[in-house]
Design a protein around this motif. Structure first.
Motif, PDB file in Angstrom:
ATOM      1  N   UNK A 117       0.833  -1.200   0.000  1.00  0.00           N
ATOM      2  CA  UNK A 117       0.000   0.000   0.000  1.00  0.00           C
ATOM      3  C   UNK A 117       0.872   1.256   0.000  1.00  0.00           C
ATOM      4  N   UNK A 118       2.055   1.177   0.577  1.00  0.00           N
ATOM      5  CA  UNK A 118       2.986   2.307   0.433  1.00  0.00           C
ATOM      6  C   UNK A 118       3.298   2.530  -1.037  1.00  0.00           C
ATOM      7  N   UNK A 119       3.553   1.415  -1.746  1.00  0.00           N
ATOM      8  CA  UNK A 119       3.916   1.546  -3.153  1.00  0.00           C
ATOM      9  C   UNK A 119       2.732   2.031  -3.972  1.00  0.00           C
ATOM     10  N   UNK A 120       1.521   1.560  -3.651  1.00  0.00           N
ATOM     11  CA  UNK A 120       0.356   1.958  -4.433  1.00  0.00           C
ATOM     12  C   UNK A 120       0.017   3.422  -4.223  1.00  0.00           C
ATOM     13  N   UNK A 121       0.315   3.948  -3.037  1.00  0.00           N
ATOM     14  CA  UNK A 121       0.032   5.369  -2.771  1.00  0.00           C
ATOM     15  C   UNK A 121       1.157   6.257  -3.279  1.00  0.00           C
ATOM     16  N   UNK A 122       2.212   5.683  -3.856  1.00  0.00           N
ATOM     17  CA  UNK A 122       3.384   6.441  -4.284  1.00  0.00           C
ATOM     18  C   UNK A 122       3.987   7.244  -3.150  1.00  0.00           C
ATOM     19  N   UNK A 123       4.063   6.649  -1.973  1.00  0.00           N
ATOM     20  CA  UNK A 123       4.636   7.353  -0.834  1.00  0.00           C
ATOM     21  C   UNK A 123       6.095   6.954  -0.666  1.00  0.00           C
ATOM     22  N   UNK A 124       6.866   7.790   0.007  1.00  0.00           N
ATOM     23  CA  UNK A 124       8.223   7.424   0.379  1.00  0.00           C
ATOM     24  C   UNK A 124       8.118   6.140   1.197  1.00  0.00           C
ATOM     25  N   UNK A 125       8.991   5.146   1.047  1.00  0.00           N
ATOM     26  CA  UNK A 125      10.190   5.068   0.199  1.00  0.00           C
ATOM     27  C   UNK A 125       9.938   4.643  -1.234  1.00  0.00           C
ATOM     28  N   UNK A 126       8.713   4.650  -1.703  1.00  0.00           N
ATOM     29  CA  UNK A 126       8.450   4.207  -3.075  1.00  0.00           C
ATOM     30  C   UNK A 126       7.959   5.356  -3.942  1.00  0.00           C
ATOM     31  N   UNK A 127       8.352   6.603  -3.671  1.00  0.00           N
ATOM     32  CA  UNK A 127       7.799   7.699  -4.467  1.00  0.00           C
ATOM     33  C   UNK A 127       8.652   7.982  -5.697  1.00  0.00           C
ATOM     34  N   UNK A 128       9.037   6.913  -6.395  1.00  0.00           N
ATOM     35  CA  UNK A 128       9.854   7.066  -7.594  1.00  0.00           C
ATOM     36  C   UNK A 128       9.180   7.899  -8.678  1.00  0.00           C
ATOM     37  N   UNK A 129       7.842   7.845  -8.859  1.00  0.00           N
ATOM     38  CA  UNK A 129       7.225   8.622  -9.937  1.00  0.00           C
ATOM     39  C   UNK A 129       7.441  10.127  -9.782  1.00  0.00           C
ATOM     40  N   UNK A 130       7.682  10.610  -8.578  1.00  0.00           N
ATOM     41  CA  UNK A 130       7.896  12.053  -8.432  1.00  0.00           C
ATOM     42  C   UNK A 130       9.276  12.331  -7.840  1.00  0.00           C
ATOM     43  N   UNK A 131      10.209  11.448  -8.215  1.00  0.00           N
ATOM     44  CA  UNK A 131      11.547  11.533  -7.649  1.00  0.00           C
ATOM     45  C   UNK A 131      12.249  12.796  -8.148  1.00  0.00           C
ATOM     46  N   UNK A 132      12.347  13.816  -7.307  1.00  0.00           N
ATOM     47  CA  UNK A 132      12.788  15.109  -7.834  1.00  0.00           C
ATOM     48  C   UNK A 132      14.271  15.164  -8.176  1.00  0.00           C
ATOM     49  N   UNK A 133      15.085  14.266  -7.602  1.00  0.00           N
ATOM     50  CA  UNK A 133      16.497  14.301  -7.961  1.00  0.00           C
ATOM     51  C   UNK A 133      16.735  13.780  -9.364  1.00  0.00           C
ATOM     52  N   UNK A 134      15.811  12.956  -9.875  1.00  0.00           N
ATOM     53  CA  UNK A 134      16.010  12.398 -11.208  1.00  0.00           C
ATOM     54  C   UNK A 134      15.048  12.982 -12.228  1.00  0.00           C
ATOM     55  N   UNK A 135      13.834  13.312 -11.791  1.00  0.00           N
ATOM     56  CA  UNK A 135      12.775  13.617 -12.759  1.00  0.00           C
ATOM     57  C   UNK A 135      12.178  15.009 -12.579  1.00  0.00           C
ATOM     58  N   UNK A 136      12.910  15.975 -12.023  1.00  0.00           N
ATOM     59  CA  UNK A 136      12.361  17.298 -11.743  1.00  0.00           C
ATOM     60  C   UNK A 136      11.159  17.143 -10.801  1.00  0.00           C
ATOM     61  N   UNK A 137       9.937  17.126 -11.339  1.00  0.00           N
ATOM     62  CA  UNK A 137       8.778  16.950 -10.451  1.00  0.00           C
ATOM     63  C   UNK A 137       8.043  15.668 -10.730  1.00  0.00           C
TER      64      UNK A 137
END
Lengths: 359, 172
Positions: free
Chosen positions: A208-228
């Motif tokens: 459920x952490x991964x499904x909510x895109x929450x840390x530690x799985x918030x790769x879709x909004x990873x600002x160090x790699x993907x801006x926003x």
């Protein structure tokens, strides 16, 4: 009779809807307060006492910002993205049982939007749809970073859905019912599923952490790699909807975790409280107050898990993408399958053995 | 009119419209989104037939998993909005013939079908519920069910074998 039932159901769903929105709104405040506490700062404290009006101020700011759509973006889908994210986030709360029944004038009202015999499948279906908002928004932005974020979100959600579904199967094998109301009712009397399914609970929580895109799985909004990430091009209330949908998802998944594993509105000593209340206040009032206490306990459990999400966010660093995929496919899925086998064996052999020992 | 019937007509209209939009839309992303809408309306039909399990599974498997993968692949293709029609007249004629033949066959099959008469007195409205469906699948249709799952397992193993990295092969 049918009309009254219809009106009661409509009112219940409206109340559930409003409650979900209010709790999600104050989760944004809670998130900052928790962050402030963990990082030894004050957190928001300017708007209202203890910063309590901060969510309203944020919403006001979001609404009055310029509603900007990039020139080369696909206009319709750019708007559809955040709308879909909000819609799918809100849909799941309809089947969660928030409490037992409420008596008024001889009519029993169940504190649940819709009691369905496929409740958990409905939740699973809605969760499966949750990725569309992100994917469509990310693609429609016409930006490489957004697209990469959307692709990451899609692959992450699909990978973790498998493990999530497999960990749910163990619960379903024990309860032999798909209805959330039944699953909660079976956990009455301290019979919580967490004691039987600790492994399943950990898998479900991680997923459920991964499904909510929450840390530690918030790769879709990873600002160090993907801006926003997927919402790089978004601003104003459309960005607000994306962020808000994440908080709604958090609350809904916390509510589902407490429903499935922590007995929902059940709490230890529930029958004693119920008997005391009905003896001193009469069957109707006592019953209603006991129900209200149960609902309060349910929200307490759900809010604890919302807090847990925040706690983890400010404690753990983000995974790398290959680590995320390895964890999902090579660790969680085999573990979930082992869990199913162990549960099946226990239901078949261990349970009759223990029952025969006890009797 | 009976509300169920009017709802059925509304839903059917929506289904046919979105299915047509899948073919008509120029942008493949729009096609995929209309296809998802079609799956939703089909699930609505299942709910009208009181087959809630089928409706939920249709959403989870088709709308939730397969169409996400479709969208995933199409998003990677760099599609320009105004690209020229690369199809020759021959392909168009061949496609028309094939499509027309399928239509004629389906129409003929539909004409020949004899629907079993339903007796409202003995009809069990719970037949599509998950309990009766599970009992039916695991008792009377156990062998076909297990064979289908073995087929899926074989397909999965095959996919893993194809996707596996060969010895000495490097991707980055």
């Amino acid at each position: 009779m049918e009309l009254t039932e219809f009106i009661i159901k409509t009112l219940t769903i409206l109340v559930v809807f409003v409650l979900t929105l209010v709790i999600a709104m104050y989760s944004t405040w809670g998130e900052r307060k928790v962050a402030g506490f963990i990082q030894d700062r004050m957190g928001p404290n300017r708007a209202g006492p203890g910063g309590l009006l901060q969510p309203l101020a944020d919403a006001g700011k979001m609404f009055f910002k310029e509603d900007f759509i990039p020139a080369l973006a696909n206009k319709w889908l750019f708007i559809a993205g955040p709308s879909l994210a909000m819609l799918t986030a809100l849909l799941a709360s309809a089947v969660i049982p928030f409490g037992s029944t409420f008596r008024y004038d001889g009519v029993e009202v169940v504190l649940q939007g819709v009691e369905s015999n496929i409740g958990i499948l409905y939740v699973f279906g809605v969760v499966a749809l949750g990725v569309y908002g992100i994917m469509i928004g990310g693609w429609a932005s016409n930006n490489k970073f957004s697209l990469l974020g959307a692709i990451r979100a899609a692959s992450q959600n699909i990978s973790y859905e498998v493990a999530m579904g497999l960990s749910l199967i163990a619960i379903l094998m024990m309860s032999s019912s798909l209805s959330l109301g039944d699953i909660v009712a079976q956990q009455h009397g301290g019979n919580w599923n967490i004691f039987y399914q600790p492994l399943g609970f950990i898998i479900f929580l991680t997923c459920s952490f991964a499904e909510c895109n929450r840390v530690p799985f918030d790769l879709p909004e990873c600002e160090t790699e993907l801006v926003g990430g997927y919402h790089t091009e978004y601003g104003s209330m459309k960005l607000g909807f994306y962020l808000f949908a994440e908080y709604i998802n958090m609350f809904v998944s916390s509510a589902i975790i407490s429903t499935l594993y922590f007995g929902g509105y059940n709490y230890p000593g529930m029958d004693w409280v119920y008997n005391q209340l009905t003896a001193s206040l009469g069957t109707t009032t006592g019953h209603n107050i006991a129900t209200l206490i149960g609902t309060g306990v349910f929200f307490g459990k759900a809010l604890f898990f919302v807090f847990f999400y925040m706690w983890v966010r400010w404690t753990l660093p983000r995974f790398r993408y290959d680590q995320l995929m390895n964890l999902g496919w090579k660790k969680l899925i085999p573990l979930a399958i082992i869990n199913i086998i162990i549960t099946g064996a226990s239901v078949l052999f261990l349970k009759p053995f223990i029952t025969s020992l006890l009797n | 009119m009976n509300p169920t019937l009017s709802f059925f007509y509304f839903l059917s209209f929506l289904t046919v419209l979105s299915a047509l939009m899948v073919i008509v839309s120029k942008n493949p992303i729009h096609s995929v989104l209309y296809l998802i809408l079609t799956f939703f309306t089909l699930s609505g039909h299942y709910i009208l037939l009181n087959a809630q399990f089928l409706a939920a599974v249709n959403i989870i498997v088709y709308a939730g998993a397969i169409m996400v993968l479709f969208l995933f692949v199409i998003m990677f293709l760099n599609i320009k909005d105004n690209h020229e029609e690369a199809k020759t007249n021959l392909t168009k004629i061949a496609a028309a013939i094939v499509g027309g033949t399928v239509f004629v066959i389906l129409f003929g099959a539909y004409r020949k079908t004899i629907l079993m008469p339903v007796d409202p007195a003995t009809f069990d409205s719970q037949v599509g519920m998950i309990e009766s469906l599970g009992k039916l699948l695991f008792r009377e249709y156990l062998l076909p069910f297990e064979l289908a799952s073995i087929l899926l397992l074989v397909a999965m193993v095959g996919a893993v074998m194809i996707g596996k990295r060969e010895i000495g092969e490097r991707h980055f």
